[in-house]
Design an enzyme around this catalytic site. Structure first.
Site, PDB file in Angstrom:
ATOM      1  N   TRP A   1      23.063  48.556  37.267  1.00 21.32           N
ATOM      2  CA  TRP A   1      23.951  47.514  37.819  1.00 21.32           C
ATOM      3  C   TRP A   1      23.969  47.948  39.408  1.00 21.32           C
ATOM      4  O   TRP A   1      24.118  47.112  40.207  1.00 21.32           O
ATOM      5  CB  TRP A   1      25.144  47.227  37.102  1.00 21.32           C
TER       6      TRP A   1
ATOM      7  N   LYS B   1      32.943  40.252  29.396  1.00 21.63           N
ATOM      8  CA  LYS B   1      32.954  41.792  28.502  1.00 21.63           C
ATOM      9  C   LYS B   1      34.429  42.031  28.277  1.00 21.63           C
ATOM     10  O   LYS B   1      34.657  42.285  27.069  1.00 21.63           O
ATOM     11  CB  LYS B   1      32.252  42.744  29.441  1.00 21.63           C
TER      12      LYS B   1
ATOM     13  N   ASP C   1      32.441  46.909  41.195  1.00 20.23           N
ATOM     14  CA  ASP C   1      32.087  46.255  40.245  1.00 20.23           C
ATOM     15  C   ASP C   1      32.702  46.860  38.951  1.00 20.23           C
ATOM     16  O   ASP C   1      32.190  47.518  38.283  1.00 20.23           O
ATOM     17  CB  ASP C   1      30.450  46.311  40.188  1.00 20.23           C
TER      18      ASP C   1
HETATM   19  C1  LIG Z   1      27.195  42.457  33.068  1.00 26.42           C
HETATM   20  C2  LIG Z   1      27.407  43.178  34.409  1.00 26.42           C
HETATM   21  C3  LIG Z   1      27.071  42.515  35.409  1.00 26.42           C
HETATM   22  C4  LIG Z   1      26.439  41.044  35.763  1.00 26.42           C
HETATM   23  O1  LIG Z   1      27.327  40.176  35.264  1.00 26.42           O
HETATM   24  P1  LIG Z   1      27.001  38.508  35.249  1.00 26.42           P
HETATM   25  O2  LIG Z   1      28.399  37.963  35.118  1.00 26.42           O
HETATM   26  O3  LIG Z   1      25.983  38.181  34.250  1.00 26.42           O
HETATM   27  O4  LIG Z   1      26.428  38.297  36.717  1.00 26.42           O
HETATM   28  C5  LIG Z   1      27.215  43.169  36.702  1.00 26.42           C
HETATM   29  N1  LIG Z   1      27.768  44.257  36.844  1.00 26.42           N
HETATM   30  C6  LIG Z   1      28.072  44.924  35.533  1.00 26.42           C
HETATM   31  C7  LIG Z   1      28.461  46.319  35.659  1.00 26.42           C
HETATM   32  C8  LIG Z   1      27.920  44.427  34.473  1.00 26.42           C
HETATM   33  O5  LIG Z   1      28.179  44.931  33.384  1.00 26.42           O
END
Ligand SMILES: *Cc1c(COP(=O)(O)O)cnc(C)c1O
Length: 362
Positions: free
Chosen positions: A103, A197, A173
């Site tokens: 990511w 998540k 993030d």
């Molecule tokens: C799932 C995830 C993303 C992507 O998220 P989307 O909402 O699908 O764009 C970005 N960063 C991390 C750490 C993730 O686990």
């Protein structure tokens, strides 16, 4: 009783049964309105209340200081990968990234399309099985910000503490570990996360950002991609993902009911402990991917010594009601995602299944 899977999906992921049931109760008639939340105007008093209350709940749970804004955006965390450099990386400055895995790499790639970037530290030499030592992070003089991925969902590593960046805004993030543990928000310039998540369903992205960073976005940026648009309009510039925000609202109340973020952290620890213990005590039958000190409380990544056995593990687990244990296609192996809403009972069941699988195949 509804039969529920042992859901270890990486995202979208498990939601609490109580939250789903409450949504079900209110599905066709929200608060006596004679319609569902999805059918009402986002300019209605009822929806505005959901919007505002969801912000307040998050503020309370995370103890977000008053000089931060809470935004509900669309386009997933992936759109933030681009919005961050568009809004916060002016010419002459450098977007600095800590490279921790899949990511972080995606975030960096987007920033490269927009401006100058630098890798402040990396664990690529270790195939991203750890978080770089914080003391090795080099923030360039011209840094506009330092970006970290607090939890690498695919590799299963997690920052246990965050770098101190002085005047350089730290951007996190937190898509895969938001609200899973207390965080000192004031250490960050910005935190963002797709909700699907730990916080609810897909469709809404949470942004927590220090006011001074989003006062005025550069003039050339399209309206929807400007933070100042969403700040000025209380996340109601255009039609919001109202049902997703509503479910986040229910999810936050669920976290509150569990005793708040500190209680959730303990609960998450207890859950992952069960599974990590099974790995650690397997005499090498199961091998964790991440270094012990940096392993994630959200995504447990592990392997068995042959791919044959891994395939068999997945197949048998599915027969016994487990879902989502296959590792990400880019790294293989096995992965159990144990986000906030995954019940302890699911983790107990998985630990038992793992021990039993080893007995039969070890
Ligand atoms: C799932 C995830 C993303 C992507 O998220 P989307 O909402 O699908 O764009 C970005 N960063 C991390 C750490 C993730 O686990």
């Amino acid at each position: 009783m509804t039969k529920r899977a042992y859901n270890f999906n990486a995202g979208p992921a498990a939601l609490p049964l109580e939250v789903l049931q409450q949504a079900q109760e209110q599905f066709v008639d929200y608060a006596g309105a004679g319609m569902s939340i999805m059918e009402m105007s986002h300019r209605s008093a009822l929806y505005e209340q959901v919007n505002d209350e969801t912000q307040s709940l998050l503020r309370e749970l995370y103890q977000i200081p008053s000089n931060y804004k809470v935004l509900f955006l669309q386009g997933g965390a992936s759109t933030q990968f681009a919005m961050i450099p568009m809004n916060l990386l002016p010419a002459g400055k450098v977007g600095a990234y800590v490279m921790t895995g899949s990511w972080a790499d995606k975030a960096l790639k987007e920033a490269k399309l927009i401006g100058e970037t630098a890798i402040a530290a990396s664990s690529e030499a270790f195939k991203f099985n750890r978080i770089p030592d914080l003391s090795t992070i080099e923030i360039p003089d011209q840094a506009a910000y330092l970006h970290v991925t607090s939890n690498e969902t695919i590799e299963g590593t997690q920052f246990k503490s965050f770098p101190v960046t002085g005047d350089v805004p730290l951007i996190g993030d937190m898509s895969s570990d938001i609200l899973s543990r207390p965080v000192d928000v004031s250490q960050f310039g910005m935190i963002y996360a797709g909700a699907q998540k730990n916080l609810g369903p897909s469709g809404v992205t949470i942004v927590i950002v220090r006011e001074d960073l989003v006062q005025e976005s550069p003039k050339t940026i399209p309206t929807m991609l400007r933070y100042d648009t969403h700040v000025k309009n209380n996340s109601l510039y255009n039609t919001p993902p109202s049902f997703s925000v509503y479910l986040v609202n229910l999810m936050l109340k669920w976290v509150q009911g569990k005793g708040g973020v500190a209680a959730i952290e303990q609960y998450n620890r207890d859950k992952t402990q069960l599974i990590y213990q099974t790995i650690d005590q397997s005499g090498g039958f199961y091998k964790g991917f991440a270094e012990t000190a940096d392993r994630s409380t959200m995504n447990i990544t592990f392997r068995i010594h042959t791919e044959e056995l891994e395939k068999q593990f997945v197949k048998e687990s599915e027969q016994q009601g487990f879902v989502g244990l296959k590792g990400h296609r880019s790294v293989g192996g096995l992965r159990a995602s144990t986000y906030n809403a995954v019940p302890l009972e699911s983790c107990k069941a998985l630990a038992d299944f793992m021990a039993d699988f080893q007995r039969r195949n070890g």
